[in-house]
Design a protein around this motif. Structure first.
Motif, PDB file in Angstrom:
ATOM      1  N   VAL A  58       0.858  -1.180   0.000  1.00 23.97           N
ATOM      2  CA  VAL A  58       0.000   0.000   0.000  1.00 23.97           C
ATOM      3  C   VAL A  58       0.897   1.233   0.000  1.00 23.97           C
ATOM      4  O   VAL A  58       1.812   1.346   0.817  1.00 23.97           O
ATOM      5  CB  VAL A  58      -0.930   0.035   1.222  1.00 23.97           C
ATOM      6  N   ALA A  79       0.344   5.247   0.360  1.00 21.24           N
ATOM      7  CA  ALA A  79      -0.692   6.200   0.737  1.00 21.24           C
ATOM      8  C   ALA A  79      -0.143   7.618   0.727  1.00 21.24           C
ATOM      9  O   ALA A  79       0.915   7.881   1.313  1.00 21.24           O
ATOM     10  CB  ALA A  79      -1.245   5.858   2.122  1.00 21.24           C
ATOM     11  N   THR A  89      -1.018  11.354   1.913  1.00 19.14           N
ATOM     12  CA  THR A  89      -1.895  12.146   2.768  1.00 19.14           C
ATOM     13  C   THR A  89      -2.236  13.457   2.081  1.00 19.14           C
ATOM     14  O   THR A  89      -1.340  14.181   1.629  1.00 19.14           O
ATOM     15  CB  THR A  89      -1.212  12.445   4.114  1.00 19.14           C
ATOM     16  N   SER A 135      -7.056  11.130   1.625  1.00 18.60           N
ATOM     17  CA  SER A 135      -5.827  10.512   1.139  1.00 18.60           C
ATOM     18  C   SER A 135      -6.087   9.859  -0.207  1.00 18.60           C
ATOM     19  O   SER A 135      -7.228   9.628  -0.599  1.00 18.60           O
ATOM     20  CB  SER A 135      -5.320   9.458   2.136  1.00 18.60           C
ATOM     21  N   VAL A 166      -4.819   6.342  -1.995  1.00 15.63           N
ATOM     22  CA  VAL A 166      -4.164   5.077  -1.666  1.00 15.63           C
ATOM     23  C   VAL A 166      -4.034   4.236  -2.932  1.00 15.63           C
ATOM     24  O   VAL A 166      -4.978   4.126  -3.711  1.00 15.63           O
ATOM     25  CB  VAL A 166      -4.972   4.310  -0.603  1.00 15.63           C
TER      26      VAL A 166
END
Length: 346
Positions: free
Chosen positions: A85, A87, A89, A134, A136
């Motif tokens: 993953v 991610a 922000t 976010s 992702v």
């Protein structure tokens, strides 16, 4: 007939407030990111997620209230865990923990972790009440050219999305997830490929082992950087192959070699991008009163005769003829509408 990218929108406001958090948990259970979630907003969990299926990679743009999550070994066994993953922000502060490593991410920061390992994360708004957001990316193990052992030092770390390759990747993910309607389903694999090349290059640089990234992946990532730089600098008349090479700390020869597989040259790419921007502006009714030379100058053409010749070679007609052909019908319609409105007024 072209179709848009395959996407699915998940919005908890489609159900009563009392059922929203449960609906969110059901959605989460169907992803590689299955977690046990705690939140102070369980009584009215207003959240929205937009999933984009890019084939080798899945993107999700999230907006949700502050929350904390934990992924245990039991939860790992219940989900498809062969994913990484990544991610980014966008709003709020995220904290990720995995394998004893901890990263604190603020807007513009990336974190990266392995779905097959236990982890903890939190994502909170600045005052606890503002929603957080976010982007992702779920990335299958075999989509990256680096082994899990090599990537382990990066798990739960923080990587900047505001400079270098990280900034280019962040901009790419934000634009793609914010305007998926601008892309076609037939482009999904190619879009994923560009994103994965940028991800691989960013990770390789943070590992201080860029050589671990295959040469072709690095070439495509650098090409994406160069193209982005050119598009941002088109209005600068001094933009040239040499200035592009200098901006990317490569030799002019290396830059030309980078474009050999693209069936164009650096100079031709710059010219074609400028002409395309001019073409769009000439067909824009909102710019109908702007002089043609001003439009050409806006995109880096300082010589009127050179611009006219280049435009005619590319599009088969002069800039004046192109503008007249695209704007005259619009003006006729507007004039007719004005006449009708005048008759109705009096």
């Amino acid at each position: 007939m072209d179709t848009e990218l395959k996407r699915q929108v998940f919005d908890t406001e489609q159900v009563p407030a009392a059922h929203r958090f449960g609906l969110w948990l059901d959605m989460l259970a169907g992803t590689p990111g299955l977690m046990r979630v705690r939140t102070e907003h369980a009584d009215n969990f207003v959240a929205r997620s937009e999933f984009l299926d890019l084939g080798p990679m899945q993107l999700v743009r999230h907006r949700y209230p502050s929350l904390d999550g934990v992924r245990t070994r039991k939860l790992i066994q219940r989900s498809d865990a062969d994913y990484y993953v990544l991610a980014l922000t966008l709003a709020g502060t995220g904290v990720a923990d995995q394998d004893g490593q901890r990263g604190v991410c603020r807007p513009g920061d990336f974190t990266f972790y392995d779905c097959a390992r236990p982890q903890e994360l939190s994502h909170h708004g600045d005052d606890g009440h503002q929603p957080v957001s976010s982007v992702v990316a779920f990335i299958p193990y075999d989509a990256l050219p680096l082994t899990r052992r090599r990537l382990a030092p990066l798990f739960a770390g923080r990587m900047s999305g505001t400079e270098g390759v990280g900034a280019l990747l962040a901009d790419y993910l934000i634009r793609l997830s914010a305007h998926p309607e601008q892309y076609h389903a037939a482009d999904a694999e190619r879009l994923a490929g560009v994103g994965l090349d940028l991800v691989s290059t960013m990770l390789g640089r943070h590992l201080v082992s860029e050589d671990a990234v295959p040469t072709e992946v690095r070439r495509r990532a650098l090409l994406a950087q160069v193209r982005s730089h050119v598009r941002q600098q088109l209005g600068d008349a001094a933009l040239s192959p040499q200035s592009v090479a200098d901006a990317h700390h490569v030799s002019l020869r290396s830059l030309h070699r980078l474009f050999e597989a693209e069936e164009t040259t650096v100079a031709a790419y710059i010219r074609d991008e400028r002409l395309e921007r001019c073409r769009r502006d000439l067909a824009d009714p909102a710019l109908g009163d702007r002089p043609i030379q001003a439009i050409a100058g806006r995109w880096g053409f300082r010589d009127k005769a050179h611009f006219s010749r280049a435009f005619r070679t590319a599009y088969g007609e002069t800039p004046q003829a192109y503008r007249a052909r695209h704007l005259d019908p619009a003006r006729i319609v507007n004039t007719a509408a004005s006449a009708i409105n005048s008759e109705q007024t009096y």
